[in-house]
Write a protein that holds these residues in place. Structure first.
Motif, short mmCIF file in Angstrom:
data_model
loop_
_atom_site.label_atom_id
_atom_site.label_comp_id
_atom_site.label_asym_id
_atom_site.label_seq_id
_atom_site.Cartn_x
_atom_site.Cartn_y
_atom_site.Cartn_z
N GLU A 115 0.82 -1.20 0.00
CA GLU A 115 0.00 0.00 0.00
C GLU A 115 0.86 1.26 0.00
N PHE A 116 1.90 1.28 0.84
CA PHE A 116 2.69 2.52 0.84
C PHE A 116 3.76 2.53 -0.26
N LEU A 117 4.14 1.33 -0.77
CA LEU A 117 5.04 1.32 -1.92
C LEU A 117 4.36 1.90 -3.15
N ASP A 118 3.06 1.74 -3.26
CA ASP A 118 2.31 2.25 -4.41
C ASP A 118 2.04 3.75 -4.32
N ASP A 119 2.31 4.32 -3.17
CA ASP A 119 2.12 5.76 -2.98
C ASP A 119 3.50 6.43 -2.89
N GLU A 120 3.88 7.17 -3.89
CA GLU A 120 5.23 7.75 -3.95
C GLU A 120 5.51 8.66 -2.77
N ASP A 121 4.53 9.43 -2.38
CA ASP A 121 4.74 10.35 -1.26
C ASP A 121 4.96 9.60 0.06
N ASP A 122 4.15 8.57 0.28
CA ASP A 122 4.31 7.77 1.50
C ASP A 122 5.68 7.11 1.54
N PHE A 123 6.06 6.51 0.42
CA PHE A 123 7.35 5.83 0.39
C PHE A 123 8.50 6.81 0.61
N ALA A 124 8.43 7.96 -0.04
CA ALA A 124 9.50 8.96 0.11
C ALA A 124 9.62 9.42 1.56
N MET A 125 8.49 9.58 2.24
CA MET A 125 8.52 10.01 3.63
C MET A 125 9.13 8.94 4.52
N VAL A 126 8.73 7.68 4.31
CA VAL A 126 9.28 6.58 5.11
C VAL A 126 10.77 6.44 4.89
N GLY A 186 23.88 7.76 -0.85
CA GLY A 186 23.18 8.97 -0.49
C GLY A 186 21.70 8.68 -0.34
N GLN A 187 20.92 9.71 -0.01
CA GLN A 187 19.49 9.51 0.20
C GLN A 187 18.81 8.92 -1.03
N ALA A 188 19.08 9.45 -2.21
CA ALA A 188 18.42 8.98 -3.43
C ALA A 188 18.80 7.53 -3.73
N GLN A 189 20.09 7.19 -3.57
CA GLN A 189 20.53 5.82 -3.82
C GLN A 189 19.92 4.86 -2.81
N PHE A 190 19.81 5.31 -1.58
CA PHE A 190 19.19 4.50 -0.52
C PHE A 190 17.74 4.19 -0.89
N ASP A 191 17.01 5.22 -1.35
CA ASP A 191 15.62 5.04 -1.74
C ASP A 191 15.49 4.04 -2.89
N GLN A 192 16.37 4.18 -3.88
CA GLN A 192 16.31 3.34 -5.06
C GLN A 192 16.58 1.87 -4.74
N LEU A 193 17.39 1.63 -3.74
CA LEU A 193 17.69 0.25 -3.35
C LEU A 193 16.63 -0.31 -2.41
N LEU A 194 16.09 0.53 -1.54
CA LEU A 194 15.10 0.07 -0.56
C LEU A 194 13.80 -0.37 -1.24
N HIS A 195 13.38 0.36 -2.27
CA HIS A 195 12.09 0.08 -2.89
C HIS A 195 11.98 -1.35 -3.42
N PRO A 196 12.91 -1.84 -4.26
CA PRO A 196 12.76 -3.22 -4.76
C PRO A 196 12.93 -4.27 -3.66
N ILE A 197 13.69 -3.95 -2.62
CA ILE A 197 13.82 -4.88 -1.49
C ILE A 197 12.46 -5.08 -0.82
N LEU A 198 11.78 -3.98 -0.57
CA LEU A 198 10.47 -4.06 0.06
C LEU A 198 9.43 -4.68 -0.87
N GLN A 199 9.58 -4.44 -2.17
CA GLN A 199 8.65 -5.04 -3.13
C GLN A 199 8.79 -6.55 -3.13
N ASP A 200 10.04 -7.04 -3.13
CA ASP A 200 10.27 -8.49 -3.08
C ASP A 200 9.74 -9.08 -1.78
N LEU A 201 9.91 -8.35 -0.69
CA LEU A 201 9.41 -8.83 0.60
C LEU A 201 7.88 -8.90 0.58
N ALA A 202 7.23 -7.88 0.02
CA ALA A 202 5.77 -7.89 -0.07
C ALA A 202 5.28 -9.07 -0.90
#
Length: 311
Positions: A115-126, A186-202
């Motif tokens: 649910e929050f991966l599908d919302d760009e604003d939520d994911f960016a905040m987390v 950096g923050q952007a690289q961290f975000d880019q790596l975290l997203h697919p990790i959480l997607q695979d976990l979901a």
């Protein structure tokens, strides 16, 4: 962002008489009946094993109560109908215990993450909050290995199982995405790596749910109602409660003394603590009994009012 909800297992899941297990032919001992019943219960409770206290109570029911001779486990049941009957009896006994003392769980099925991966604003905040929390030196950089700590920080509340429960799954997903070593992000690289990790976990949790039990006590009034409906049980419990307290010379308790008694012994009656229930305090504030009421005379009235207050 949606928070992960809690599920209360209060025995309803165990009351359906239709068994999922396939009962074969041939004799089965009482021990085998218990094993099958626990397997059936686990299947209905999202894979969760029954607590020892529930298992003990259910076995006592099959043994014939507290006065049973303990011979059930060695008994033989030669036909499927008698086996099914005993399995159902075990499940109903377990359901009765859970009705009085439910289990609170989180069912991690990937939906909260998705649910929050599908919302760009939520994911960016987390992701930003995680990065800030983990960047303790305020360098604006984190090593790849900090992704493991990020998952631990998210926790069950956000749909991530603990490493103590799903260590292999989480470690394999991190390795798949190269989230190891000391390479700085950096923050952007961290975000880019975290997203697919959480997607695979979901995706993994959607295929195989993970159930996490919480040490939370649910007071829903069911035990109190049963006690009020059973005069013998009520007299037994309240009698033992009052024996532990010294009554005044005329066999009475003051209003304050009765309140102290219920604060100390109320859990056995199925009452919540006074700290967590305004309803209990309200009953006393209403002045529903006199300062010198007799112990036996006022207690049923007070406890009945506590039940009707729907705490």
């Amino acid at each position: 962002m949606a928070e992960l909800g809690l599920t209360v297992l209060d025995g309803k899941e165990l009351r359906d008489g239709n068994l999922r297990l396939q009962i074969g032919d041939g004799a089965v001992t009482g021990a085998g009946i218990v094993s099958m019943a626990e397997e059936e219960a686990s299947a209905r409770l999202f894979g969760l094993s029954l607590p020892d206290s529930v298992r003990s109570a259910a076995l006592r029911r099959l043994e014939g109560g507290e006065g049973g001779d303990g011979g059930f486990l060695s008994m033989e049941f030669n036909d499927s109908e008698s086996q099914k009957e005993k399995i159902r009896e075990y499940l109903l006994a377990a359901a009765d215990v859970l009705e009085d003392d439910p289990i609170v769980v989180s069912i991690l099925d990937g939906s909260a993450l998705r649910e929050f991966l599908d919302d760009e604003d939520d994911f960016a905040m987390v992701a930003e909050n995680l990065f800030t929390d983990l960047d303790k030196d305020d360098t604006g950089k984190l090593s790849k290995s900090e992704l493991q700590n990020a998952l631990a920080h998210m926790g069950v509340e956000m749909g991530v199982p603990p490493f103590s429960v799903c260590g292999d799954l989480l470690t394999n997903i991190l390795k798949k995405h190269g989230a190891e070593g000391n390479e700085q992000l950096g923050q952007a690289q961290f975000d880019q790596l975290l997203h697919p990790i959480l997607q695979d976990l979901a995706d993994a949790l959607a295929k195989k749910h993970v159930v996490i039990a919480h040490n939370i006590r649910v007071i829903n009034g069911s035990r109190l109602k049963k006690i009020l409906d059973d005069n013998e049980l009520f007299d037994d419990i309240t009698g033992r409660m009052f024996q532990a307290w010294e009554l005044n010379g005329n066999g009475t308790l003051s209003k304050g003394q009765l309140k102290d008694l219920l604060q100390e012994k109320g859990l056995e009656l199925g009452l919540p603590s006074f700290e967590t229930s305004e309803a209990l305090e309200a009953v006393y504030d209403q002045g529903c009994f006199s300062a010198g009421s007799s112990a036996g005379g006022c207690c049923p009235k007070i406890i009945s009012q506590l039940w009707s207050s729907k705490f």
